[in-house]
Design a protein around this motif. Sequence first.
Motif, short mmCIF file in Angstrom:
data_model
loop_
_atom_site.label_atom_id
_atom_site.label_comp_id
_atom_site.label_asym_id
_atom_site.label_seq_id
_atom_site.Cartn_x
_atom_site.Cartn_y
_atom_site.Cartn_z
N VAL A 85 18.30 36.66 -24.57
CA VAL A 85 18.30 35.91 -25.19
C VAL A 85 19.57 35.02 -24.78
N ARG A 86 19.79 33.39 -25.55
CA ARG A 86 20.72 32.42 -25.49
C ARG A 86 21.61 32.05 -26.33
N ASP A 87 22.70 31.99 -25.91
CA ASP A 87 24.02 31.87 -26.62
C ASP A 87 23.60 30.64 -27.16
N ALA A 88 24.73 29.35 -27.64
CA ALA A 88 24.73 28.41 -28.20
C ALA A 88 24.80 27.35 -26.91
N MET A 89 25.33 27.71 -25.92
CA MET A 89 25.13 27.27 -24.54
C MET A 89 23.91 27.24 -23.99
N GLY A 90 23.96 27.88 -23.86
CA GLY A 90 22.04 28.61 -23.52
C GLY A 90 22.52 29.40 -22.47
N ASP A 91 23.16 30.37 -22.67
CA ASP A 91 23.29 31.07 -21.62
C ASP A 91 22.64 32.38 -21.81
N PRO A 92 22.10 33.02 -20.67
CA PRO A 92 21.54 34.39 -21.63
C PRO A 92 22.72 35.56 -21.30
N ALA A 93 22.75 36.75 -20.74
CA ALA A 93 23.89 37.53 -21.29
C ALA A 93 24.32 38.43 -19.26
N ILE A 94 23.10 37.40 -18.87
CA ILE A 94 23.35 37.73 -17.04
C ILE A 94 24.38 36.83 -16.73
N ASN A 95 24.44 35.77 -17.54
CA ASN A 95 24.97 34.46 -17.05
C ASN A 95 26.73 34.95 -17.61
N TRP A 96 26.46 35.77 -19.11
CA TRP A 96 28.11 36.10 -18.88
C TRP A 96 28.84 36.75 -17.91
N ALA A 97 28.43 38.23 -17.65
CA ALA A 97 28.08 38.85 -16.88
C ALA A 97 28.53 38.19 -15.20
N ALA A 98 27.79 37.13 -15.11
CA ALA A 98 28.36 36.18 -13.91
C ALA A 98 29.43 35.55 -13.82
N TYR A 99 29.80 35.28 -15.03
CA TYR A 99 31.01 34.78 -15.37
C TYR A 99 32.21 35.36 -15.09
N TYR A 100 32.03 36.33 -15.50
CA TYR A 100 32.77 37.04 -15.25
C TYR A 100 33.12 38.34 -14.07
N GLY A 101 31.28 37.97 -13.10
CA GLY A 101 31.80 38.97 -12.26
C GLY A 101 32.21 40.21 -12.16
N ASN A 102 30.78 40.73 -13.42
CA ASN A 102 30.98 42.40 -13.40
C ASN A 102 29.41 43.01 -12.74
N THR A 103 30.16 42.70 -11.74
CA THR A 103 28.24 43.32 -10.71
C THR A 103 27.80 44.22 -11.65
N ASP A 104 27.97 46.12 -11.93
CA ASP A 104 27.81 47.04 -12.08
C ASP A 104 26.76 46.29 -13.38
N ALA A 105 26.89 45.17 -14.34
CA ALA A 105 26.50 44.82 -15.37
C ALA A 105 25.97 43.99 -14.82
N ILE A 106 25.33 43.54 -13.94
CA ILE A 106 24.65 42.60 -13.58
C ILE A 106 23.30 43.20 -12.96
N ALA A 107 24.18 44.41 -12.03
CA ALA A 107 22.90 45.93 -11.98
C ALA A 107 21.96 45.76 -13.39
N LEU A 108 22.59 46.32 -14.06
CA LEU A 108 22.16 47.25 -15.44
C LEU A 108 20.66 45.94 -15.79
N LEU A 109 21.28 44.50 -15.84
CA LEU A 109 20.54 43.65 -16.52
C LEU A 109 19.49 43.45 -15.49
N LEU A 110 19.28 42.72 -14.26
CA LEU A 110 18.81 43.06 -13.42
C LEU A 110 17.72 43.75 -13.14
N ALA A 111 17.89 45.63 -13.84
CA ALA A 111 16.82 46.42 -14.03
C ALA A 111 16.33 46.27 -15.17
#
Length: 346
Positions: A85-111
């Motif tokens: 699901v995407r926010d008002a700017m078109g970014d899904p959660a993995i883009n938010w995780a990318a913004y923060y550089g949250n590698t562990d969250a990115i791994a969970l979202l990819l899985a």
Amino acid sequence: MIRLTTILSALAVLTGNAFAQDEAPDLFALISDRDMAGLEAAIEAGADVNQRQSEGLEATPLMWSTGREANYTRVLLEAGAEVDVRDAMGDPAINWAAYYGNTDAIALLLAAGADTDLIGHGTPVEIVMRRGHEASFALLLDHRGERPDRSAAEAALEAAALAGDGESIAVLAPYVDMATARDWAGRPVLHAAARANRADAVTALIAAGAPVDGEDSIGFTALFEASRDGALDAVEALIAAGADVNHVSNENALSLTALHLAAIGNHVDVVGALLGSGADTDAVGTMGATPLMWAAFEGSHEAALRLVEAGTDLSVEGRFGDTALSAAEAYEWDDVVRAIRERLPE
């Protein structure tokens, strides 16, 4: 229309700033307070894990969680949070995780099957490149199978650049096409030297034929990399070699300049070096924001004050109608607000 101040408010609970919303939805408040027990209890009691903020970026708790430890992301995914699901700017959660550089969250979202091709402020790969999150970049490239094949000479050249070994760079140069030599992720090797603040390697690479304004896939030059990371020695070496201080990145990197990146990172010494070399204080990217406005958005107080003092055009309105003054007021930066008001016409 979404305004910059509402975006700042949307980020406030994560960053703990004084302008946080007074009545955040329960899950947002629990995540912001790092109350894992409360979050799990609320979910157990039937809280909607896919609820949305009513204003601002219209974020979901899953997006919100990526600014915290990955366990919050894990709990929400296990409870059925929607991944793409995407926010008002078109970014899904993995883009938010990318913004923060949250590698562990990115791994969970990819899985969980997150789509890495969805574009908001760029794809997640483009966002981590822009933000300089190397570990997250490596994870995403590996997931997508996009690490480039390189020759042994290219790999050795990068190693020499990171070590500041000018002699080895000169020896290796005849065996590498310096115009196309790439680092481990497919970016120009000069970028690697710039990130590492290896001014000696920057000079040696350029002398060996590396283009000073060579671009990566988002239009960043080595000067962008050094400016973002506060690598002042490399910045000065690149400027001395003729780097374009007003180069503009591609739209997939928000059409920013090196000064934007230095301001975002609150690297006041780099801001000064760029200004002294003719950097445009009034450049605006796809968000319609000057370096000053980006500094304010990212909480870079000292850089914001320096840019006000440099004579930035204070009348510029961003994409959502906000100005440098409204952003500074949102952060309650009294000195910046005062400096802006002193320069505004009566």
